[in-house]
Write an enzyme that holds these catalytic residues in place. Structure first.
Site, PDB file in Angstrom:
ATOM      1  N   HIS A 147       0.819  -1.230   0.000  1.00  0.00           N
ATOM      2  CA  HIS A 147       0.000   0.000   0.000  1.00  0.00           C
ATOM      3  C   HIS A 147       0.847   1.273   0.000  1.00  0.00           C
ATOM      4  O   HIS A 147       0.303   2.360  -0.210  1.00  0.00           O
ATOM      5  CB  HIS A 147      -0.921   0.025   1.222  1.00  0.00           C
ATOM      6  CG  HIS A 147      -1.983  -1.026   1.195  1.00  0.00           C
ATOM      7  ND1 HIS A 147      -2.835  -1.209   0.122  1.00  0.00           N
ATOM      8  CD2 HIS A 147      -2.337  -1.967   2.123  1.00  0.00           C
ATOM      9  CE1 HIS A 147      -3.658  -2.215   0.386  1.00  0.00           C
ATOM     10  NE2 HIS A 147      -3.375  -2.696   1.585  1.00  0.00           N
ATOM     11  N   HIS A 186      -6.417  -6.991  -0.621  1.00  0.00           N
ATOM     12  CA  HIS A 186      -6.481  -5.550  -0.885  1.00  0.00           C
ATOM     13  C   HIS A 186      -5.626  -5.225  -2.111  1.00  0.00           C
ATOM     14  O   HIS A 186      -4.545  -5.785  -2.284  1.00  0.00           O
ATOM     15  CB  HIS A 186      -5.961  -4.770   0.324  1.00  0.00           C
ATOM     16  CG  HIS A 186      -6.663  -5.109   1.610  1.00  0.00           C
ATOM     17  ND1 HIS A 186      -6.153  -6.017   2.519  1.00  0.00           N
ATOM     18  CD2 HIS A 186      -7.836  -4.670   2.112  1.00  0.00           C
ATOM     19  CE1 HIS A 186      -6.990  -6.124   3.548  1.00  0.00           C
ATOM     20  NE2 HIS A 186      -8.022  -5.326   3.325  1.00  0.00           N
TER      21      HIS A 186
HETATM   22 ZN   LIG Z   1      -4.333  -7.061   2.678  1.00  0.00          ZN
END
Ligand SMILES: [Zn+2]
Length: 334
Positions: A147, A186
């Site tokens: 991320h 994600h």
């Molecule tokens: Zn994740």
């Protein structure tokens, strides 16, 4: 060692790749546990402890070559992050207590030491496979990285470990084509932020749709294969989408190195998401990635831990993943 062109395995085979023992390095460091974002935070030091305990008990860890990580250099981090961002992170580092960076992303005094060791493991992994010191590598590291954008920490991530590894492979080992496969639940928004529109790096990312990180939802980049999954999607959907969307793109790209952003939070037990994968799926996706690596990359593959927050499920997923890397069959035991 790895198969060359002669060792072709059918592209769409669903048979696990077994029978050929592989030399798998397991890179970690005890100081990774010193990054602690506070009580009840899901990205906790216990994650690596739980993995190690399971792998010790099953004997899997002893079949790997255990290697200790070292810290990533400024030069390695600056290939994918803005210098100002890196300086700002250092400035925020608390002398004691916890500093909040972005929502649930927090720094304790030892956080950046751990983050450098996590990125350093990915660098060492690339060096090992590029110098033929291991067939493949698993980096048992935290904090995760996918991320972290070029100039922004988020989603428990500070340095984008897989991106640091890809840039190192290109700059230091002269590779021209790298592929990053991200099967964390994600989306790997940080990796997209860093490499979108870079034709040297193919990014395939599966993730739960309409879900964190809510970044890069719209956009069409020729080197990015986004594979959104709906809440409740299961093994059959995941495998079909990978076969239809990732494998053809990988065949076209012909990567000289595969990097995996290995998140185990798409498992049905994981508390942070709603995808219904089982542990066999982690074995399966790893075996598919190895097939590609053997055909195009002389077997070179480096896997880097991302998410996975169920302390009983995560270690089993990692065990399945490692059995595939070791070239061994796997069936789930209690
Ligand atoms: Zn994740």
């Amino acid at each position: 060692m790895a198969l060359g062109e002669a060792g072709v395995i059918a592209q769409t085979s669903t048979t696990p790749t077994t029978g050929e023992p592989m030399i798998t390095a397991y890179i970690t460091h005890p100081d990774l546990a010193r990054h602690d974002m506070g009580e009840h935070h899901p990205e906790a030091p216990m994650r690596l402890e739980a993995i190690r305990a399971r792998l010790m008990r099953s004997g899997t860890l002893l079949q790997t070559v255990q290697v200790e990580s070292g810290p990533a250099s400024d030069e390695a981090l600056e290939r994918v992050h803005d210098r100002d961002y890196l300086v700002d992170l250092e400035r925020r580092l608390p002398r004691q207590g916890i500093a909040i960076v972005d929502g649930d992303t927090r720094l304790c005094p030892d956080s950046l030491r751990a983050a450098r060791l996590a990125a350093g493991a990915a660098l060492k992994g690339v060096d090992m496979v590029c110098k033929a010191r291991a067939d493949n590598v698993f980096c048992a590291t935290r904090p995760p990285g996918h991320h972290a954008e070029r100039g922004r920490a988020m989603g428990f991530c500070f340095y984008n470990n897989v991106a640091v590894a890809a840039a190192h492979a290109i700059e230091q080992h002269g590779l021209e084509r790298v592929a990053i496969l991200d099967f964390d639940v994600h989306q790997g928004n940080g990796t997209l932020d860093i490499f979108r529109d870079d034709p040297r790096v193919l990014i395939c990312s599966s993730y739960q749709e309409a879900f964190y990180p809510w970044r890069y939802l719209d956009g069409d980049w020729p080197n990015v294969v986004n594979t959104p999954l709906a809440a409740g999607d299961d093994s059959a959907v995941f495998r079909r989408r990978v076969e239809q969307e990732w494998l053809p793109a990988l065949e076209r790209h012909r990567p000289q190195l595969l990097l995996l952003s290995s998140g185990f939070d798409a498992h049905r037990d994981d508390p942070l998401a709603e995808i219904e994968l089982c542990h066999d799926d982690f074995y399966w996706i790893t075996a598919r990635a190895l097939d590609v690596a053997k055909r195009h990359a002389d077997g070179r593959l480096v896997s880097i831990l991302e998410g996975g927050y169920h302390l009983k499920s995560l270690p089993v997923g990692v065990e399945a993943h490692l059995h595939a890397l070791l070239g061994q069959p796997w069936c789930e035991s209690p």
